[in-house]
Design a protein around this motif. Structure first.
Motif, PDB file in Angstrom:
ATOM      1  N   LYS A 199      -0.557  -0.050   6.909  1.00  0.00           N
ATOM      2  CA  LYS A 199       0.049  -1.379   6.705  1.00  0.00           C
ATOM      3  C   LYS A 199       0.674  -1.915   7.992  1.00  0.00           C
ATOM      4  O   LYS A 199       0.446  -3.062   8.380  1.00  0.00           O
ATOM      5  CB  LYS A 199       1.106  -1.311   5.601  1.00  0.00           C
ATOM      6  CG  LYS A 199       0.586  -0.914   4.235  1.00  0.00           C
ATOM      7  CD  LYS A 199       1.649  -1.010   3.161  1.00  0.00           C
ATOM      8  CE  LYS A 199       2.881  -0.183   3.471  1.00  0.00           C
ATOM      9  NZ  LYS A 199       2.569   1.261   3.633  1.00  0.00           N
ATOM     10  N   GLY A 259       6.075   1.792   2.123  1.00  0.00           N
ATOM     11  CA  GLY A 259       4.986   2.427   1.398  1.00  0.00           C
ATOM     12  C   GLY A 259       5.338   2.655  -0.063  1.00  0.00           C
ATOM     13  O   GLY A 259       6.437   3.099  -0.402  1.00  0.00           O
ATOM     14  N   ASP A 274      -2.216   3.647  -6.006  1.00  0.00           N
ATOM     15  CA  ASP A 274      -3.267   2.716  -5.582  1.00  0.00           C
ATOM     16  C   ASP A 274      -3.805   1.946  -6.786  1.00  0.00           C
ATOM     17  O   ASP A 274      -3.972   0.719  -6.732  1.00  0.00           O
ATOM     18  CB  ASP A 274      -4.410   3.480  -4.895  1.00  0.00           C
ATOM     19  CG  ASP A 274      -3.976   4.123  -3.590  1.00  0.00           C
ATOM     20  OD1 ASP A 274      -3.208   3.485  -2.849  1.00  0.00           O
ATOM     21  OD2 ASP A 274      -4.412   5.258  -3.324  1.00  0.00           O
ATOM     22  N   LEU A 287      -5.834   0.182   1.356  1.00  0.00           N
ATOM     23  CA  LEU A 287      -6.211   1.483   0.803  1.00  0.00           C
ATOM     24  C   LEU A 287      -6.757   2.365   1.923  1.00  0.00           C
ATOM     25  O   LEU A 287      -7.379   1.872   2.871  1.00  0.00           O
ATOM     26  CB  LEU A 287      -7.285   1.318  -0.278  1.00  0.00           C
ATOM     27  CG  LEU A 287      -6.963   0.384  -1.451  1.00  0.00           C
ATOM     28  CD1 LEU A 287      -8.188   0.238  -2.346  1.00  0.00           C
ATOM     29  CD2 LEU A 287      -5.770   0.894  -2.248  1.00  0.00           C
ATOM     30  N   ASP A 288      -6.535   3.653   1.803  1.00  0.00           N
ATOM     31  CA  ASP A 288      -7.035   4.631   2.782  1.00  0.00           C
ATOM     32  C   ASP A 288      -8.261   5.317   2.173  1.00  0.00           C
ATOM     33  O   ASP A 288      -8.144   6.069   1.198  1.00  0.00           O
ATOM     34  CB  ASP A 288      -5.934   5.647   3.081  1.00  0.00           C
ATOM     35  CG  ASP A 288      -6.360   6.670   4.136  1.00  0.00           C
ATOM     36  OD1 ASP A 288      -7.558   6.714   4.488  1.00  0.00           O
ATOM     37  OD2 ASP A 288      -5.478   7.426   4.587  1.00  0.00           O
ATOM     38  N   ARG A 289      -9.450   5.056   2.754  1.00  0.00           N
ATOM     39  CA  ARG A 289     -10.679   5.624   2.185  1.00  0.00           C
ATOM     40  C   ARG A 289     -10.836   7.102   2.493  1.00  0.00           C
ATOM     41  O   ARG A 289     -11.685   7.780   1.915  1.00  0.00           O
ATOM     42  CB  ARG A 289     -11.894   4.854   2.712  1.00  0.00           C
ATOM     43  CG  ARG A 289     -13.118   4.982   1.817  1.00  0.00           C
ATOM     44  CD  ARG A 289     -14.334   4.316   2.407  1.00  0.00           C
ATOM     45  NE  ARG A 289     -14.809   4.982   3.619  1.00  0.00           N
ATOM     46  CZ  ARG A 289     -16.000   4.787   4.171  1.00  0.00           C
ATOM     47  NH1 ARG A 289     -16.827   3.902   3.633  1.00  0.00           N
ATOM     48  NH2 ARG A 289     -16.353   5.416   5.281  1.00  0.00           N
ATOM     49  N   GLY A 325       0.825  -1.201   0.000  1.00  0.00           N
ATOM     50  CA  GLY A 325       0.000   0.000   0.000  1.00  0.00           C
ATOM     51  C   GLY A 325       0.859   1.251   0.000  1.00  0.00           C
ATOM     52  O   GLY A 325       2.084   1.191   0.181  1.00  0.00           O
ATOM     53  N   ASN A 381      -9.325   0.753   4.553  1.00  0.00           N
ATOM     54  CA  ASN A 381      -9.087   1.179   5.930  1.00  0.00           C
ATOM     55  C   ASN A 381      -9.630   2.595   6.185  1.00  0.00           C
ATOM     56  O   ASN A 381      -9.936   3.334   5.259  1.00  0.00           O
ATOM     57  CB  ASN A 381      -7.576   1.119   6.206  1.00  0.00           C
ATOM     58  CG  ASN A 381      -7.253   1.365   7.679  1.00  0.00           C
ATOM     59  OD1 ASN A 381      -8.073   1.107   8.557  1.00  0.00           O
ATOM     60  ND2 ASN A 381      -6.059   1.862   7.945  1.00  0.00           N
ATOM     61  N   LYS A 382      -9.721   2.914   7.465  1.00  0.00           N
ATOM     62  CA  LYS A 382     -10.099   4.251   7.967  1.00  0.00           C
ATOM     63  C   LYS A 382     -11.538   4.603   7.590  1.00  0.00           C
ATOM     64  O   LYS A 382     -11.845   5.737   7.216  1.00  0.00           O
ATOM     65  CB  LYS A 382      -9.119   5.320   7.461  1.00  0.00           C
ATOM     66  CG  LYS A 382      -7.668   5.015   7.837  1.00  0.00           C
ATOM     67  CD  LYS A 382      -6.706   6.121   7.451  1.00  0.00           C
ATOM     68  CE  LYS A 382      -5.264   5.722   7.758  1.00  0.00           C
ATOM     69  NZ  LYS A 382      -4.288   6.767   7.409  1.00  0.00           N
ATOM     70  N   ASN A 409       1.424   5.420   4.940  1.00  0.00           N
ATOM     71  CA  ASN A 409       0.439   5.867   5.930  1.00  0.00           C
ATOM     72  C   ASN A 409      -0.988   5.383   5.675  1.00  0.00           C
ATOM     73  O   ASN A 409      -1.946   6.024   6.115  1.00  0.00           O
ATOM     74  CB  ASN A 409       0.431   7.408   6.039  1.00  0.00           C
ATOM     75  CG  ASN A 409       1.580   7.909   6.904  1.00  0.00           C
ATOM     76  OD1 ASN A 409       2.293   7.124   7.521  1.00  0.00           O
ATOM     77  ND2 ASN A 409       1.756   9.218   6.930  1.00  0.00           N
ATOM     78  N   VAL A 410      -1.157   4.272   4.974  1.00  0.00           N
ATOM     79  CA  VAL A 410      -2.515   3.732   4.796  1.00  0.00           C
ATOM     80  C   VAL A 410      -2.882   2.784   5.937  1.00  0.00           C
ATOM     81  O   VAL A 410      -4.041   2.388   6.061  1.00  0.00           O
ATOM     82  CB  VAL A 410      -2.663   3.000   3.446  1.00  0.00           C
ATOM     83  CG1 VAL A 410      -2.509   3.963   2.289  1.00  0.00           C
ATOM     84  CG2 VAL A 410      -1.695   1.834   3.332  1.00  0.00           C
TER      85      VAL A 410
END
Length: 457
Positions: free
Chosen positions: A233, A277, A317, A307-309, A227, A334-335, A230-231
């Motif tokens: 992992k 990352g 991505d 993935l960071d939503r 990823g 995630n998030k 900062n997602v």
């Protein structure tokens, strides 16, 4: 190949201190060598444990240890030879001395796997079962142990033996037909022969249908977490392991190298890999970490794409989703506790809806939900309950050889080919099955199999 006409000795329990340690002797002189080491007392009785003292004759009969001694006469022992087991206190010093005394008495230190090799050579186990002994000793998860034990109990062996018996009967009828060349297929017609062979082929194909699952259980697999920075992992990595193994920080690029830890996922031994990352970087160290992350995907059993939503989907991505589309994967969205910057439609457009799990990795249930998704992805083609699991690559290769030969034989019979042509493929299948069970296996193969065992087994 190992010599089999002498008496061997080895420690049969793991090295190091313990409550008890077992020294095992096997061979024609096992009983006499063990008896000479003991301080008096009556001769050892078959299958009767007795409390005795091991004495050092060279030191004037000084006691070495008090042991429980058990004698197993041939042919009903593990190896099919006379076997004596001396169970003493688990001190490495004492156990090494007992082994040394046995060697002074005429025993030879066993090579890795030599006890099980003798069991195979003496007909106590076939080769599939002998290999299962090694797998059972090496099992690191309950599922590995169960699959190995089923093979030790003869699951794969019974399948091969059943097919081989049916094959032998069919070959005998076809060979008998050769005595009546003018009549052709005298004892079985071509259509019936083809049908019988196809039935045998179906049994082998059913077993081979468990091969991917079996190899995954036996050998384990690598799951690589990928990823952008900062997602989440490393948070996922720590959550799956249940401990703070990777550093988690709000600074992008914290993880720069691969971190790997062992994880039991529903009985599958998984090597979980945390990676740097994914992004373009002018930093040479970070760029090398990204290169290693991409390389880690090669040969992996599973890709875990995070993935960071809460931020827009970046080109990296999309690239990751494209690169992992043809491998087994789990997409972790995630998030979800934060306002979303993209929707399920965006994920569907990227072709990742079918493998997605939506979580917040800061919640208690986040990592367990991902763990469940990993298990489903790894086990999605699990073995049927009524079919023995084939897990060993040697077994798989030989069953594939036998199945291919049977397929050719069935096709030849259906097309009305002569008995000789059909027999050639049937006999090739028989050779493969005999090599599987060990009835026709080159010595070099046997050496390669047994040298991987631990000493004392």
């Amino acid at each position: 190949m190992f010599a089999t006409d002498d008496t061997i000795v080895a420690l049969a329990t793991p090295p190091g201190p313990g409550g008890i340690g077992v020294v095992r002797l096997s061979g024609a002189r096992a009983r006499s060598i063990a008896g000479a080491m003991l301080d008096g007392g009556p001769p050892l009785e078959p299958r009767r444990a007795s409390l005795r003292r091991v004495a050092d004759a060279a030191a004037g009969g000084r006691p070495v240890d008090r042991v429980v001694t058990t004698y197993f006469p041939r042919p009903g022992s593990y190896t099919g030879e006379d076997v004596v087991e001396l169970s003493g206190h688990g001190s490495p010093v004492l156990l090494r001395r007992i082994v040394s005394l046995a060697m002074d008495g005429g025993a030879r230190l066993a090579q890795p796997g030599e006890f099980t090799l003798r069991a195979f050579l003496n007909g106590r186990l076939d080769l599939v079962q002998a290999e299962a002994v090694g797998d059972l000793v090496a099992a690191a998860t309950p599922l590995q142990a169960r699959v190995a034990f089923e093979q030790l109990e003869g699951g794969v062996s019974a399948l091969a033996a059943d097919v081989d018996r049916a094959l032998f009967d069919l070959i005998a009828r076809l060979e008998a037909s050769l005595d009546f060349p003018e009549e052709g297929y005298h004892f079985i017609d071509a259509a019936a022969a083809s049908a019988e062979v196809r039935a045998l082929t179906a049994r082998i194909e059913s077993a081979l249908g468990t091969a991917r699952h079996g190899r995954l259980v036996r050998e384990g697999g690598r799951a690589v977490i990928l990823g952008a920075p900062n997602v989440g992992k490393s948070t996922l990595f720590n959550g799956l392991l249940g401990m703070p193994r990777a550093i988690v920080a709000g600074v992008a690029g914290t993880t720069r190298d691969l971190l790997a830890e062992a994880l039991d996922v529903d009985g599958i031994p998984v090597t979980l890999v945390d990676t740097a990352g994914m992004r373009d970087s002018a930093d040479a160290v970070e760029a090398e970490g990204v290169r290693r992350a991409r390389a880690a995907l090669d040969g992996a059993a599973l890709a875990v794409v995070v993935l960071d939503r809460s931020v827009p989907l970046a080109p990296e991505d999309h690239r990751l989703l494209a690169d992992t589309r043809r491998v087994r994967r789990v997409v972790v969205v995630n998030k979800i506790d934060r306002p979303p910057c993209w929707s399920a439609d965006d994920l569907a457009a990227a072709g990742a809806m079918d493998a997605a799990v939506h979580v917040s990795l800061l919640d208690e249930g986040g990592a367990p939900a991902v763990r469940d998704a990993i298990a489903r992805a790894l086990l999605q083609d699990g073995a049927p309950e009524d079919t023995p699991v084939v897990s060993n690559v040697r077994h798989i290769a030989l069953l594939e050889t036998a199945g291919a030969a049977l397929g050719r034989a069935a096709e030849a019979a259906a097309e009305g080919a002569t008995e000789e042509l059909v027999l050639a493929d049937l006999q090739a299948a028989g050779v493969a099955l005999e090599e599987l069970s060990g009835r026709r296996t080159p010595n070099a193969v046997l050496e390669r199999i047994f040298e991987r065992f631990c000493i004392g087994k």
